[in-house]
Design an enzyme around this catalytic site. Sequence first.
Site, PDB file in Angstrom:
ATOM      1  N   LYS A  22       0.492  -1.516   0.153  1.00  0.00           N
ATOM      2  CA  LYS A  22       0.031   0.094   0.119  1.00  0.00           C
ATOM      3  C   LYS A  22       0.950   1.407   0.130  1.00  0.00           C
ATOM      4  O   LYS A  22       0.583   2.271  -0.836  1.00  0.00           O
ATOM      5  CB  LYS A  22      -0.474  -0.043   1.144  1.00  0.00           C
ATOM      6  CG  LYS A  22      -2.032   1.550   2.126  1.00  0.00           C
ATOM      7  CD  LYS A  22      -2.668   1.328   2.894  1.00  0.00           C
ATOM      8  CE  LYS A  22      -2.377   2.722   3.657  1.00  0.00           C
ATOM      9  NZ  LYS A  22      -1.184   3.090   4.607  1.00  0.00           N
ATOM     10  N   ASN A  23       1.961   1.548   0.754  1.00  0.00           N
ATOM     11  CA  ASN A  23       2.525   2.081   0.999  1.00  0.00           C
ATOM     12  C   ASN A  23       3.470   2.658  -0.271  1.00  0.00           C
ATOM     13  O   ASN A  23       3.781   3.907  -0.687  1.00  0.00           O
ATOM     14  CB  ASN A  23       2.969   2.552   2.581  1.00  0.00           C
ATOM     15  CG  ASN A  23       1.880   2.674   3.360  1.00  0.00           C
ATOM     16  OD1 ASN A  23       0.623   2.892   2.893  1.00  0.00           O
ATOM     17  ND2 ASN A  23       2.480   2.752   5.086  1.00  0.00           N
ATOM     18  N   CYS A 117      -5.062  12.249  12.197  1.00  0.00           N
ATOM     19  CA  CYS A 117      -5.201  11.356  12.330  1.00  0.00           C
ATOM     20  C   CYS A 117      -4.996  10.945  13.532  1.00  0.00           C
ATOM     21  O   CYS A 117      -4.892  11.814  14.649  1.00  0.00           O
ATOM     22  CB  CYS A 117      -4.165  10.651  11.610  1.00  0.00           C
ATOM     23  SG  CYS A 117      -2.725  10.441  11.655  1.00  0.00           S
ATOM     24  N   ARG A 122      -0.255  15.403  12.082  1.00  0.00           N
ATOM     25  CA  ARG A 122       0.421  14.689  10.653  1.00  0.00           C
ATOM     26  C   ARG A 122       1.052  16.386   9.945  1.00  0.00           C
ATOM     27  O   ARG A 122       0.632  16.134   9.148  1.00  0.00           O
ATOM     28  CB  ARG A 122      -0.697  14.005  10.128  1.00  0.00           C
ATOM     29  CG  ARG A 122       0.192  13.440   9.124  1.00  0.00           C
ATOM     30  CD  ARG A 122      -0.679  11.929   9.072  1.00  0.00           C
ATOM     31  NE  ARG A 122       0.174  10.631   9.107  1.00  0.00           N
ATOM     32  CZ  ARG A 122      -0.029   9.435   8.362  1.00  0.00           C
ATOM     33  NH1 ARG A 122      -1.368   9.327   8.468  1.00  0.00           N
ATOM     34  NH2 ARG A 122       0.754   8.928   7.952  1.00  0.00           N
ATOM     35  N   PRO A 123       2.013  16.853  10.577  1.00  0.00           N
ATOM     36  CA  PRO A 123       2.647  17.810  10.293  1.00  0.00           C
ATOM     37  C   PRO A 123       3.421  17.525   9.105  1.00  0.00           C
ATOM     38  O   PRO A 123       3.865  16.603   8.456  1.00  0.00           O
ATOM     39  CB  PRO A 123       3.727  18.632  11.225  1.00  0.00           C
ATOM     40  CG  PRO A 123       3.410  17.124  12.078  1.00  0.00           C
ATOM     41  CD  PRO A 123       2.750  16.088  12.009  1.00  0.00           C
ATOM     42  N   ILE A 124       3.359  18.585   7.865  1.00  0.00           N
ATOM     43  CA  ILE A 124       4.381  18.240   6.758  1.00  0.00           C
ATOM     44  C   ILE A 124       5.616  19.832   6.497  1.00  0.00           C
ATOM     45  O   ILE A 124       5.556  19.841   5.509  1.00  0.00           O
ATOM     46  CB  ILE A 124       3.613  18.147   5.661  1.00  0.00           C
ATOM     47  CG1 ILE A 124       2.521  19.870   5.650  1.00  0.00           C
ATOM     48  CG2 ILE A 124       2.115  17.025   5.298  1.00  0.00           C
ATOM     49  CD1 ILE A 124       1.678  19.484   3.489  1.00  0.00           C
ATOM     50  N   ASP A 125       5.997  19.846   7.870  1.00  0.00           N
ATOM     51  CA  ASP A 125       7.231  20.890   7.700  1.00  0.00           C
ATOM     52  C   ASP A 125       8.334  20.596   6.942  1.00  0.00           C
ATOM     53  O   ASP A 125       8.542  21.793   6.304  1.00  0.00           O
ATOM     54  CB  ASP A 125       7.113  21.351   9.340  1.00  0.00           C
ATOM     55  CG  ASP A 125       7.772  20.610  10.062  1.00  0.00           C
ATOM     56  OD1 ASP A 125       6.816  19.600  10.199  1.00  0.00           O
ATOM     57  OD2 ASP A 125       8.915  20.169  10.770  1.00  0.00           O
ATOM     58  N   GLN A 126       8.135  18.962   7.326  1.00  0.00           N
ATOM     59  CA  GLN A 126       9.479  18.639   6.607  1.00  0.00           C
ATOM     60  C   GLN A 126       9.493  18.844   4.679  1.00  0.00           C
ATOM     61  O   GLN A 126      10.481  18.579   4.355  1.00  0.00           O
ATOM     62  CB  GLN A 126       9.981  17.335   7.172  1.00  0.00           C
ATOM     63  CG  GLN A 126      10.701  17.655   8.593  1.00  0.00           C
ATOM     64  CD  GLN A 126      11.373  18.149   8.501  1.00  0.00           C
ATOM     65  OE1 GLN A 126      12.654  18.290   8.169  1.00  0.00           O
ATOM     66  NE2 GLN A 126      11.366  19.099   9.410  1.00  0.00           N
ATOM     67  N   ASP A 307       3.830   0.926  12.013  1.00  0.00           N
ATOM     68  CA  ASP A 307       2.524   0.112  11.869  1.00  0.00           C
ATOM     69  C   ASP A 307       2.186  -1.345  11.356  1.00  0.00           C
ATOM     70  O   ASP A 307       1.222  -1.690  11.208  1.00  0.00           O
ATOM     71  CB  ASP A 307       2.568   0.745   9.382  1.00  0.00           C
ATOM     72  CG  ASP A 307       2.295   1.863   9.555  1.00  0.00           C
ATOM     73  OD1 ASP A 307       2.248   2.537  10.244  1.00  0.00           O
ATOM     74  OD2 ASP A 307       2.568   1.945   8.210  1.00  0.00           O
ATOM     75  N   ARG A 399      -9.237   0.699   3.390  1.00  0.00           N
ATOM     76  CA  ARG A 399      -8.106   1.036   3.406  1.00  0.00           C
ATOM     77  C   ARG A 399      -6.843   0.565   2.684  1.00  0.00           C
ATOM     78  O   ARG A 399      -6.300   1.158   1.949  1.00  0.00           O
ATOM     79  CB  ARG A 399      -7.923   2.502   3.928  1.00  0.00           C
ATOM     80  CG  ARG A 399      -9.029   3.536   4.142  1.00  0.00           C
ATOM     81  CD  ARG A 399      -8.254   4.401   4.827  1.00  0.00           C
ATOM     82  NE  ARG A 399      -7.376   4.814   4.393  1.00  0.00           N
ATOM     83  CZ  ARG A 399      -5.823   4.692   5.588  1.00  0.00           C
ATOM     84  NH1 ARG A 399      -6.033   5.403   7.206  1.00  0.00           N
ATOM     85  NH2 ARG A 399      -4.785   5.462   5.162  1.00  0.00           N
TER      86      ARG A 399
HETATM   87  N1  EPU Z   1       6.834  14.639  10.732  1.00  0.00           N
HETATM   88  C1  EPU Z   1       7.023  16.273  10.614  1.00  0.00           C
HETATM   89  N2  EPU Z   1       6.785  16.597  10.083  1.00  0.00           N
HETATM   90  C2  EPU Z   1       6.789  16.273   8.650  1.00  0.00           C
HETATM   91  C3  EPU Z   1       7.291  14.710   8.796  1.00  0.00           C
HETATM   92  C4  EPU Z   1       6.840  13.920   9.382  1.00  0.00           C
HETATM   93  O1  EPU Z   1       7.258  15.970  11.814  1.00  0.00           O
HETATM   94  O2  EPU Z   1       6.689  16.843   8.244  1.00  0.00           O
HETATM   95  C5  EPU Z   1       6.603  13.293  12.025  1.00  0.00           C
HETATM   96  C6  EPU Z   1       5.163  12.931  11.738  1.00  0.00           C
HETATM   97  O3  EPU Z   1       4.376  13.042  12.690  1.00  0.00           O
HETATM   98  C7  EPU Z   1       5.871  11.428  12.533  1.00  0.00           C
HETATM   99  C8  EPU Z   1       6.892  11.153  11.897  1.00  0.00           C
HETATM  100  O4  EPU Z   1       7.707  12.198  11.456  1.00  0.00           O
HETATM  101  O5  EPU Z   1       5.862  11.610  14.077  1.00  0.00           O
HETATM  102  C9  EPU Z   1       7.545  10.351  10.491  1.00  0.00           C
HETATM  103  O6  EPU Z   1       6.145  10.415   9.889  1.00  0.00           O
HETATM  104  P1  EPU Z   1       6.181  10.325   8.469  1.00  0.00           P
HETATM  105  O7  EPU Z   1       6.463  11.467   7.352  1.00  0.00           O
HETATM  106  O8  EPU Z   1       7.592   9.249   8.121  1.00  0.00           O
HETATM  107  O9  EPU Z   1       5.106   9.686   8.708  1.00  0.00           O
HETATM  108  P2  EPU Z   1       4.199   9.404   7.015  1.00  0.00           P
HETATM  109  O10 EPU Z   1       5.153   9.540   5.699  1.00  0.00           O
HETATM  110  O11 EPU Z   1       2.943  10.760   6.900  1.00  0.00           O
HETATM  111  C10 EPU Z   1       4.230   6.531   6.449  1.00  0.00           C
HETATM  112  C11 EPU Z   1       2.873   6.570   6.409  1.00  0.00           C
HETATM  113  C12 EPU Z   1       2.328   5.730   7.712  1.00  0.00           C
HETATM  114  C13 EPU Z   1       4.481   5.232   8.229  1.00  0.00           C
HETATM  115  C14 EPU Z   1       4.811   6.341   8.643  1.00  0.00           C
HETATM  116  C15 EPU Z   1       5.965   5.768   9.497  1.00  0.00           C
HETATM  117  C16 EPU Z   1       2.254   6.636   4.055  1.00  0.00           C
HETATM  118  C17 EPU Z   1       1.341   7.095   3.294  1.00  0.00           C
HETATM  119  N3  EPU Z   1       1.976   6.460   5.448  1.00  0.00           N
HETATM  120  O12 EPU Z   1       3.392   8.218   7.181  1.00  0.00           O
HETATM  121  O13 EPU Z   1       1.860   5.051   7.718  1.00  0.00           O
HETATM  122  O14 EPU Z   1       2.781   5.185  10.225  1.00  0.00           O
HETATM  123  O15 EPU Z   1       5.502   6.859   7.671  1.00  0.00           O
HETATM  124  O16 EPU Z   1       6.158   4.475   8.879  1.00  0.00           O
HETATM  125  O17 EPU Z   1       3.836   5.948   3.762  1.00  0.00           O
HETATM  126  C18 EPU Z   1      -0.605   2.709   7.740  1.00  0.00           C
HETATM  127  O18 EPU Z   1      -0.202   2.278   6.793  1.00  0.00           O
HETATM  128  O19 EPU Z   1      -0.808   2.498   8.115  1.00  0.00           O
HETATM  129  C19 EPU Z   1       0.427   4.744   7.939  1.00  0.00           C
HETATM  130  C20 EPU Z   1      -0.243   5.181   9.253  1.00  0.00           C
END
Ligand code: EPU
Length: 432
Positions: A22-23, A117, A122-126, A307, A399
Amino acid sequence: MKKYVIHGGRPLYGRVEISGAKNAAVGIIPAALLVKGTCRIENIPEISDVNLFLNILRELGAQVRTVNQNTVDVDCASIINRQIPYENGRKIRASYYLLGALLGRFGKAEVPLPGGCDFGGRPIDQHIKGFTALGAKVDVRNGYVYAEAEGGRLKGAQIYLDIVSVGATMNLMMAAALAEGTTIIENAAKEPHIVDLANFLNSMGADITGSGTDIIKIHGVERLTGGEYSIIPDQIEAGTYMAAVAATGGEVRVCGIIPKHMECITAKLVEMGVEVEEEDDSLIVRRNGPLQRTNVKTMPYPGFPTDMQPQIAAVLCLAQGTSVITEGVWDNRYRYTEEFRRLGAKIQVDGKIAIIEGVNQLTGAPMEACDLRAGVAMVIAGLAAQGVSEVSNVGHIERGYENLIGKLSGIGSDIRAVEVPDPEKQPVSAAG
Ligand code: EPU
């Protein structure tokens, strides 16, 4: 609306075939927007998150042709629309990948800000920091993220991620694939789906090296052309079936996987007394004796995956002794524990730590899924519990798991999906 009804307490036997990841799929499908030509994508899991993404591409003007249940041809040569409709974009959290893909291809993107969620913000600052380094102006207003490359094309840059982020790493790889010059992402995530996205982009003509390590180099190219690509098997789906066998007992061959991706999960199950034998692209998982306690800390790959945290917790509820789980990725991923307690599990949560005192037996009860992995963990707990359990709100589970009911029934579970009336659509009684 549906719920799952489970008659638990049966060991599992047989073989189960694992679907595409999925991911990886939710990154690779939007990445097709970068390609001027047809991408044949194979081994796509048939799940609702994938269908949502394919519909978003259709709305943007892409030609999406279903070849068979798990293969699509996506042609994004003539995209007519670049604004993602608010409702569709918000429904899927990974819609942030549309930012990197549209920005890379057109130098401009307008995407709804993904929602939080059930296991934390779910910040996207990075992601934004990276796009800015690549020369984009990024603005968040009216629920949308607006990003625009100065001069119409991104420029390669060196980006150091403050946090190891799967989403930011994949998004920046997409954005940088067509940028002018070279981009270096440091402190990159190393999950198998990061490597899969890099392999997909390279097979379409990109020049990306170092994926799977924490430094990824992307030499921008002028264009990506079409090709064929097959998505890797789903590490988490495979781990979920392994956890199910560990919880119920029995012997199941988990097929069509990459055993290397499973090592972080296999190691924990073996510590708990589960036997795991590797054979080419399958693992035979066997549990006859009692389960032993252990401690688990979730971490970015190659650590134990967050996960898989709720699923391993379901197994630990039945282990001898007291186990400690430390959630190292998300702020609040323990909401499911309240539901486990209905089955007689003994779990206490304190911040990022859960302490589980194993019990000899769980007993069936109704549970409500609160997110994808929590929901499937409730299914595992229900399969292991004596008596009847129900899991409601299963849209969360669908999902991310292709044909869960069919696959579990195929290895001897008694589980079925039952339609339940939607309370919001019920006629309001005139009485009272
Ligand atoms: N984070 C930040 N800023 C950012 C991005 C992330 O602070 O800009 C923090 C998040 O809040 C979290 C950590 O960094 O605490 C890791 O987040 P990451 O960005 O790695 O997660 P993601 O890309 O949003 C994906 C998977 C998740 C999985 C995480 C960690 C997808 C679509 N989702 O999320 O999968 O838990 O990586 O491995 O790929 C799931 O499949 O059930 C699921 C939630």
